[in-house]
Each structure stands twice: as structure tokens, then as C-alpha cells.
Design a protein around this motif. Structure first.
Motif, mmCIF file in Angstrom:
data_model
loop_
_atom_site.group_PDB
_atom_site.id
_atom_site.type_symbol
_atom_site.label_atom_id
_atom_site.label_comp_id
_atom_site.label_asym_id
_atom_site.label_seq_id
_atom_site.Cartn_x
_atom_site.Cartn_y
_atom_site.Cartn_z
ATOM 1 N N ILE A 228 12.694 8.768 -19.038
ATOM 2 C CA ILE A 228 13.418 9.444 -20.137
ATOM 3 C C ILE A 228 12.409 9.296 -21.326
ATOM 4 O O ILE A 228 12.540 10.312 -22.232
ATOM 5 C CB ILE A 228 14.740 8.988 -20.084
ATOM 6 N N ALA A 229 11.868 7.899 -21.692
ATOM 7 C CA ALA A 229 11.017 7.822 -22.682
ATOM 8 C C ALA A 229 9.863 8.641 -22.815
ATOM 9 O O ALA A 229 9.563 9.325 -23.839
ATOM 10 C CB ALA A 229 10.792 6.429 -22.646
ATOM 11 N N GLY A 230 9.286 9.050 -21.736
ATOM 12 C CA GLY A 230 8.146 9.976 -21.496
ATOM 13 C C GLY A 230 8.427 11.283 -21.580
ATOM 14 O O GLY A 230 7.394 12.004 -22.561
ATOM 15 N N ARG A 231 9.517 11.666 -21.093
ATOM 16 C CA ARG A 231 10.016 13.062 -21.607
ATOM 17 C C ARG A 231 10.165 13.507 -22.892
ATOM 18 O O ARG A 231 9.788 14.277 -23.754
ATOM 19 C CB ARG A 231 11.183 13.497 -20.539
ATOM 20 N N ALA A 232 10.883 12.383 -23.427
ATOM 21 C CA ALA A 232 11.121 12.515 -25.015
ATOM 22 C C ALA A 232 10.022 12.522 -25.824
ATOM 23 O O ALA A 232 10.010 13.089 -26.920
ATOM 24 C CB ALA A 232 12.175 11.519 -25.438
ATOM 25 N N ALA A 233 8.711 11.674 -25.166
ATOM 26 C CA ALA A 233 7.491 11.810 -26.097
ATOM 27 C C ALA A 233 6.519 12.998 -25.837
ATOM 28 O O ALA A 233 5.791 13.122 -26.496
ATOM 29 C CB ALA A 233 6.787 10.304 -25.722
ATOM 30 N N GLY A 234 7.209 13.780 -24.902
ATOM 31 C CA GLY A 234 6.345 14.980 -24.717
ATOM 32 C C GLY A 234 5.194 14.690 -23.708
ATOM 33 O O GLY A 234 4.309 15.474 -23.718
ATOM 34 N N MET A 235 5.162 13.693 -22.921
ATOM 35 C CA MET A 235 4.234 13.029 -22.097
ATOM 36 C C MET A 235 4.502 13.739 -20.647
ATOM 37 O O MET A 235 5.724 14.130 -20.098
ATOM 38 C CB MET A 235 3.976 11.805 -21.901
ATOM 39 N N VAL A 236 3.467 13.649 -19.720
ATOM 40 C CA VAL A 236 3.671 13.807 -18.379
ATOM 41 C C VAL A 236 4.390 12.689 -17.779
ATOM 42 O O VAL A 236 3.895 11.661 -18.229
ATOM 43 C CB VAL A 236 2.101 14.205 -17.588
ATOM 44 N N THR A 237 5.089 12.783 -16.897
ATOM 45 C CA THR A 237 6.028 11.725 -16.516
ATOM 46 C C THR A 237 5.721 11.385 -14.814
ATOM 47 O O THR A 237 5.842 12.543 -13.982
ATOM 48 C CB THR A 237 7.492 11.710 -16.539
ATOM 49 N N VAL A 238 5.314 10.279 -14.557
ATOM 50 C CA VAL A 238 4.958 9.927 -13.052
ATOM 51 C C VAL A 238 5.935 8.745 -12.591
ATOM 52 O O VAL A 238 5.831 7.685 -13.286
ATOM 53 C CB VAL A 238 3.456 9.483 -12.963
ATOM 54 N N ALA A 239 6.728 9.174 -11.526
ATOM 55 C CA ALA A 239 7.706 8.183 -11.077
ATOM 56 C C ALA A 239 6.868 7.446 -9.873
ATOM 57 O O ALA A 239 6.182 7.876 -9.022
ATOM 58 C CB ALA A 239 8.942 8.725 -10.503
ATOM 59 N N VAL A 240 7.098 6.117 -9.862
ATOM 60 C CA VAL A 240 6.428 5.487 -8.585
ATOM 61 C C VAL A 240 7.536 4.589 -8.005
ATOM 62 O O VAL A 240 8.437 4.327 -8.713
ATOM 63 C CB VAL A 240 5.292 4.456 -8.879
ATOM 64 N N LEU A 241 7.473 4.698 -6.777
ATOM 65 C CA LEU A 241 8.672 4.021 -5.923
ATOM 66 C C LEU A 241 8.355 2.382 -5.576
ATOM 67 O O LEU A 241 8.964 1.894 -4.435
ATOM 68 C CB LEU A 241 8.851 4.820 -4.404
ATOM 69 N N SER A 242 7.695 1.398 -6.344
ATOM 70 C CA SER A 242 7.252 0.280 -6.009
ATOM 71 C C SER A 242 8.410 -0.746 -6.997
ATOM 72 O O SER A 242 8.342 -1.576 -7.137
ATOM 73 C CB SER A 242 5.994 -0.108 -6.488
ATOM 74 N N GLY A 243 9.277 0.022 -7.375
ATOM 75 C CA GLY A 243 10.445 -0.705 -8.082
ATOM 76 C C GLY A 243 11.944 -0.339 -7.265
ATOM 77 O O GLY A 243 11.849 0.251 -6.036
ATOM 78 N N PRO A 244 13.194 -0.698 -7.610
ATOM 79 C CA PRO A 244 14.324 -0.538 -6.897
ATOM 80 C C PRO A 244 15.040 0.778 -6.678
ATOM 81 O O PRO A 244 15.377 1.293 -5.909
ATOM 82 C CB PRO A 244 15.248 -1.409 -7.742
ATOM 83 N N ALA A 245 14.452 1.933 -7.883
ATOM 84 C CA ALA A 245 14.890 3.189 -7.742
ATOM 85 C C ALA A 245 14.304 3.994 -6.858
ATOM 86 O O ALA A 245 13.003 4.010 -6.413
ATOM 87 C CB ALA A 245 14.581 3.592 -9.217
ATOM 88 N N ARG A 246 15.053 4.651 -6.122
ATOM 89 C CA ARG A 246 14.621 5.815 -4.956
ATOM 90 C C ARG A 246 14.298 7.269 -5.696
ATOM 91 O O ARG A 246 14.524 7.385 -6.758
ATOM 92 C CB ARG A 246 15.422 5.953 -4.249
ATOM 93 N N THR A 247 13.607 8.051 -4.757
ATOM 94 C CA THR A 247 13.462 9.444 -5.249
ATOM 95 C C THR A 247 14.501 10.183 -6.083
ATOM 96 O O THR A 247 14.282 10.749 -7.035
ATOM 97 C CB THR A 247 12.696 10.258 -3.984
ATOM 98 N N ALA A 248 15.692 10.124 -5.224
ATOM 99 C CA ALA A 248 16.797 10.953 -5.757
ATOM 100 C C ALA A 248 16.946 10.637 -7.332
ATOM 101 O O ALA A 248 17.430 11.613 -7.983
ATOM 102 C CB ALA A 248 18.073 10.833 -4.835
#
Length: 236
Positions: free
Chosen positions: A187-207
Motif C-alpha cells: 500500500i505504501a509502495g502504490r501510494a508512493a508511485g513505485m512498482v510493488t513486488v510482493a514476496v511470500l516469505s512472510g505470513p501473508a499469502r497470494t490472495a
């Protein structure tokens, strides 16, 4: 148009969240409860930690929160300990956490820097703890920018600390990728106008992450293969 900078979250991104923080939290809860199983359960509930599974629940505010927010969570079950004291304790214990990166960091970061990318870290942890962790991992000198929630730029999901990286490096925000494992990062990345890359090495999942991400990767080790795709996408 090409990416010129990569800004990494720390916990769950540079370091696998479960492998690093679940054992840390379990030991901390045991120490704080001093052998009282009922108190241990109350602490675990306050921080959304599953004692049976030995892991944080995905709902835990500690996953993406600041050290202060974590201290406030612990204080709900430990009202006899001042929040300031808990915050100091958490920072001290966090600096000794058993760090487990998802891939060897030195060769990965050297590969990325070798492509001319500026590398930074923005975490909702304290800056001093972040620097200790990066130093322990042997990669502090690979980053030209390291900021925490207490560095004067604010905390995620505000875009302000991300924009501070772009300004410090003299890079247009659109040429920076924010890489993280939580919706706070994205959310911070989108608000900053940056490309956003999610990684799955934390608790959150793809969905949970995909709606806020330009791409979802298993972990940061996939960045070198993804970068050519990113360049093609940006040019398009």
C-alpha cells in the motif's frame, strides 16, 4: 525506462518471517510468563500467537507493526510493566533474533548492485535494530539507505519513508520497486508511485497480497530473473 532502485522491507522479506520470529516470540512469551501457563496464554492471545503451533497468526498486528505497537500489544497482558520498558525489552531481544534469510543475501545483493541498482531498507522496526540485523547478516554495507519507523520519515503504510529513499538516491519514485511481504509495504509502495513486488516469505499469502502488487514472487531470490520482465513492462 528502467528500475534504478530497490527498497526492501526487512522482516518477512530480507529475512524469512516464520523461521526468524516464531521461535523468538515463543521464547519471549515463556520468559515473560515466568512459568505461569495462564499468563503465557494471555500474552499469546494479546499478540495473536498460537502457542500450540508455535507461530504468529496472520492477524497479528506485530507482523507489520512498529516496535512501539508491538510493545502496546504485549502490555495488554502485562499491565504491570510500563510500555516504555516493554519497548526497550523488545528492541533488545529483537537485536538477538536468529536471522534466517530465504536465500544467501551477499551474492543476491551483489548481483543486484552489479546491475546498477541502488539498494535500501525501510522497516517498521527500529532503525538501530535494523542496522544490527543487517550487520549480523554481513550486508549492511550493501545498502545506501536504512530507515526504521523512528528515523524521522514515518512508518508504513505511509509512503513518506519510501519517498525519502527515492529523494536520498535522486531517483524518480516510478523507477523504484518496493519489495515486501505485507499489505503495509505494498500500500505504501502504490501510494508512493513505485512498482510493488510482493514476496511470500512472510505470513501473508497470494490472495491477500496480489491486489496490491504488480508481481508476486516466492521470495527475493527470484528478483534477478524478474527484473528483465519488469523492464519490459515499464517500457510498455
Amino acid at each position: 525506462m528502467e528500475l534504478q532502485g530497490l527498497l526492501f522491507d526487512k522482516d518477512g522479506t530480507l529475512f524469512d518471517f516464520g523461521a526468524t520470529w516464531n521461535a523468538w516470540a515463543g521464547a519471549l512469551i515463556r520468559d515473560l510468563s515466568e512459568g505461569d501457563p495462564e499468563l503465557a496464554e494471555r500474552i499469546a492471545e494479546a499478540v495473536h500467537f498460537d502457542l500450540f503451533a508455535g507461530a504468529f497468526r496472520p492477524t497479528s498486528p506485530i507482523i507489520a507493526g512498529t516496535n512501539r505497537e508491538a510493545a502496546i500489544c504485549f502490555a495488554r497482558a502485562l499491565p504491570h510493566i510500563p510500555v516504555d520498558d516493554l519497548e526497550t525489552l523488545l528492541a533488545t531481544r529483537a537485536a538477538r533474533a536468529p536471522l534466517q534469510p530465504p536465500v544467501p543475501l551477499v551474492p543476491l545483493l551483489d548481483t543486484l548492485a552489479g546491475r546498477g541498482l541502488r539498494l535500501g531498507v525501510m522497516t517498521n522496526d527500529a532503525e538501530s535494530v535494523a542496522r544490527q540485523h543487517l550487520e549480523k547478516a554481513g550486508v549492511l554495507d550493501r545498502f545506501t539507505f536504512v530507515a526504521g519507523f523512528d528515523s524521522g520519515h514515518g512508518a508504513k503504510p505511509s509512503p513518506a519513508p519510501l519517498l525519502a529513499f527515492a529523494e536520498a538516491e535522486g531517483i524518480e519514485p516510478a523507477r523504484v520497486a518496493m519489495i515486501g511481504d505485507s499489505t503495509h509495504d505494498l500500500i505504501a509502495g502504490r501510494a508512493a508511485g513505485m512498482v510493488t513486488v510482493a514476496v511470500l516469505s512472510g505470513p501473508a499469502r497470494t490472495a491477500e497480497l496480489a491486489p496490491h502488487a504488480d508481481v508476486v514472487l516466492p521470495h527475493i531470490g527470484h528478483l534477478p530473473d524478474w527484473l528483465p520482465e519488469a523492464v519490459t513492462s515499464l517500457r510498455g
